[in-house]
Design an enzyme around this catalytic site. Structure first.
Site, mmCIF file in Angstrom:
data_model
loop_
_atom_site.group_PDB
_atom_site.id
_atom_site.type_symbol
_atom_site.label_atom_id
_atom_site.label_comp_id
_atom_site.label_asym_id
_atom_site.label_seq_id
_atom_site.Cartn_x
_atom_site.Cartn_y
_atom_site.Cartn_z
ATOM 1 N N GLN A 116 70.961 41.305 8.874
ATOM 2 C CA GLN A 116 69.409 40.786 9.953
ATOM 3 C C GLN A 116 70.564 40.546 11.199
ATOM 4 O O GLN A 116 71.310 40.197 11.611
ATOM 5 C CB GLN A 116 69.126 39.649 9.084
ATOM 6 N N GLU A 160 66.222 48.707 7.461
ATOM 7 C CA GLU A 160 67.451 47.803 6.867
ATOM 8 C C GLU A 160 69.162 48.336 7.136
ATOM 9 O O GLU A 160 68.654 48.755 5.814
ATOM 10 C CB GLU A 160 67.238 47.354 6.049
ATOM 11 N N ASN A 220 61.996 41.319 1.481
ATOM 12 C CA ASN A 220 61.292 40.612 0.595
ATOM 13 C C ASN A 220 60.335 39.607 0.780
ATOM 14 O O ASN A 220 58.995 39.282 -0.086
ATOM 15 C CB ASN A 220 62.581 40.423 -0.405
ATOM 16 N N ASN A 226 56.731 46.209 2.523
ATOM 17 C CA ASN A 226 57.848 46.319 2.294
ATOM 18 C C ASN A 226 58.959 46.817 0.380
ATOM 19 O O ASN A 226 58.582 45.805 -0.084
ATOM 20 C CB ASN A 226 59.243 44.411 2.668
ATOM 21 N N GLU A 227 59.757 47.276 0.680
ATOM 22 C CA GLU A 227 60.745 48.243 -0.599
ATOM 23 C C GLU A 227 59.491 47.861 -2.008
ATOM 24 O O GLU A 227 60.124 47.056 -2.917
ATOM 25 C CB GLU A 227 61.943 46.705 -0.649
ATOM 26 N N GLU A 282 64.458 37.732 9.360
ATOM 27 C CA GLU A 282 63.380 37.473 7.810
ATOM 28 C C GLU A 282 62.902 36.034 7.656
ATOM 29 O O GLU A 282 64.278 35.515 8.165
ATOM 30 C CB GLU A 282 64.272 38.135 6.788
ATOM 31 N N TYR A 294 72.529 49.474 2.158
ATOM 32 C CA TYR A 294 73.598 48.614 2.108
ATOM 33 C C TYR A 294 75.444 48.222 1.508
ATOM 34 O O TYR A 294 75.185 49.212 -0.084
ATOM 35 C CB TYR A 294 73.163 46.924 1.202
#
Ligand code: AHR
Length: 521
Positions: free
Chosen positions: A356, A295, A72, A172-173, A27, A244
């Protein structure tokens, strides 16, 4: 001593190992791109400004696919800013991470880097501040051969041949209130379906990922997937999942919960599958939707949430240090169990992206003008990427269990396995059984027993490696600038085959890979 018995049979398989399971993520965030993969002034930089030390480590770790450019970040990104002559590219505010984006690295540079690594590109489009048209423009720039404004623009930038990127994320999200352009499930579902249909007219060969939940703990989890898939089922191939995990500092049994994180990942995957299959039944669809777990990692998020940058108390910088978690022995064991969870569900999880790649919660670390090295978590990742081949086996584990604050029935030994009937190791015969094992006990070694009666041929130990705290180390030991190789793999000695049973003893708090190969006939 804790004990586990694994029941395996080469006829009881989950499915072939999906090669895209071993992906990562780059990212535009912190120092992942700038001073991570791209640093033109670095002593190892090549003519494209790519750090060859990081390139070499990336090749070794070997992510099979890398998602780009966010995260993000993508929800406020204009991809056009990052192509064409570098001196004409604008500097912009990146509102997602409160940094300055110089745009010196963009799509064409990333494609060049991916080619040099030998990895597949997974591209994300901005459905936060932008929409269907810009997504189609990006796809046309990347994948259309020639004869149109955008494909000819790519050619004018020195890229004659289309990239042919196949895998695309529709935003994304979008379930997260922090996301630029956050939407309700209905709003996003409609936009994702329309964008998917439009993009497929540009390139029918693409595979599309709709945004699922940004975590299983989201209040909208489950309902979000249902509504989004009601809108998009016919038009997408995958739904995403993000997770996460961290050891929180709250005084409860957070250590035990942390070591049991894969139980949460197992449940998350199974709940998304159940939801997708319910939408399939209701809509009389025939295909199955896969999961793109694009992710996942250990991330000490509570530390980040209290940081100045997260709380907007810092100036806008270029490539600041952001969430550069230094991973320990414990984190590597947890990452090993998360990989096991993904592999056990390889019939439905088609894509996995560890988040990442460099510096930002990275597999790798690099210093500006200085060296690069592998974090502890890179080892289980690399080993599973290299050694999980053939068919995933349906592993049944019996043995000692514990309960933690959040989870009951946690196996002290966590396991996944593959069987590759056509593979050889060294001068072995055909047939390799690979076991991926983690001992969650902090202070006790664990015995693992694997009856081999279902396997024809004579299986022998071909290789066994373990990651655990060594002499003078403890569970908090990490690989650092001063000691970049402090934690790595070493041979696992306590492993044998006798009377048709394989046996291994795993040191306390360890991750191990054991390969058994058929003796030459
Ligand atoms: O990987 C870091 C961030 O975590 C990503 O930008 C976002 O998608 C997620 O919340």
């Amino acid at each position: 001593m804790p004990h586990a018995r694994l029941t395996l049979d080469p006829d009881f398989t989950v499915g072939p190992v999906p090669r895209r399971l071993f992906g990562s993520f780059a990212e535009h965030m912190g120092r992942c791109v700038y001073t991570g993969i791209f640093e033109p002034d670095h002593p190892t930089a090549d003519a494209d400004g790519l750090r060859q030390d990081v390139l070499e480590l990336t090749r070794e770790v070997g992510p099979t696919v890398v998602r780009y450019p966010g995260g993000n970040f993508v929800s406020g990104y204009d991809w056009e800013d990052g192509v064409g002559p570098r001196d004409a590219r604008p500097r912009r505010l990146d509102r997602a991470w409160r940094t300055i984006e110089t745009n010196q690295f963009g799509l064409d540079e990333f494609a060049t880097w991916a080619e040099k690594v030998g990895t597949e590109v997974m591209m994300a489009v901005n459905l936060g501040t932008r929409g269907m048209q810009e997504a189609c423009d990006l796809l046309e720039y990347a994948n259309h051969a020639s004869g149109t404004r955008l494909s000819d623009l790519r050619r004018s930038h020195g890229r004659r041949d289309p990239y042919g990127f196949r895998l695309w994320c529709l935003g994304n999200e979008m379930d997260g209130p922090w996301q630029t352009g956050h939407k309700t499930a209905h709003e996003y579902g409609r936009l994702a379906a329309e964008t998917a249909r439009a993009m497929r007219t540009v390139d029918p060969g693409i595979e599309l990922v709709a945004c699922g939940s940004s975590s299983r703990a989201m209040p909208t989890f489950g309902e979000w997937e249902r509504v989004v898939l009601e809108h998009t089922y016919a038009d997408v191939d995958f739904i995403s999942a993000h997770a996460y995990y961290e050891e929180k500092d709250t005084g409860d049994d957070t250590y035990g919960d942390f070591l049991a994180s894969a139980k949460d990942m197992d449940a998350f995957i199974e709940e998304v599958v159940a939801t997708a299959d319910a939408v399939r039944a209701r809509g009389r669809h025939t295909k199955h939707i896969g999961i793109s777990f694009d992710e996942w990692n250990v991330w000490y998020q509570t530390r980040w949430q209290s940081s100045d940058r997260a709380n907007a108390r810092t100036a806008w910088d270029v490539a600041p240090r952001v969430i550069e978690d230094a991973y320990t022995v414990t984190d590597a064991v947890v990452v090993g169990t998360l990989l096991n969870s993904l592999l056990r569900h390889g019939d439905r999880v088609a894509v996995g992206c560890q988040a990442q790649l460099v510096n930002v919660i990275g597999l790798l670390r690099s210093e500006e003008g200085g060296p690069a090295w592998k974090q502890t978590i890179a080892h289980p990742f690399e080993q599973m990427r290299r050694r999980a081949t053939g068919e995933i086996l349906d592993v049944r584990t019996t043995g000692d269990q514990v309960s933690t604050q959040r989870f009951d029935d946690v196996d002290l030994v966590d396991a996944a396995a593959t069987w590759d009937a056509g593979a050889r190791l060294g001068d072995s015969g055909e047939g390799v059984l690979t076991l991926f094992l983690a001992n969650r006990s902090e202070d006790e070694a664990a015995d693992v027993e694997v009856p081999l009666r279902a396997f024809s041929g004579d299986l022998r130990v071909a290789d066994a490696q373990v990651l655990a705290a060594g002499e003078g180390q403890d569970r908090h030991t990490a690989n650092t600038l001063e000691a970049p190789d402090a934690v790595g793999l070493r041979p696992l000695r306590d492993v044998s085959v006798a009377d048709g049973t394989a046996r291994a003893t795993l040191p306390p708090l360890s991750w191990a890979v054991v390969q058994l190969a058929t003796a030459r006939g």
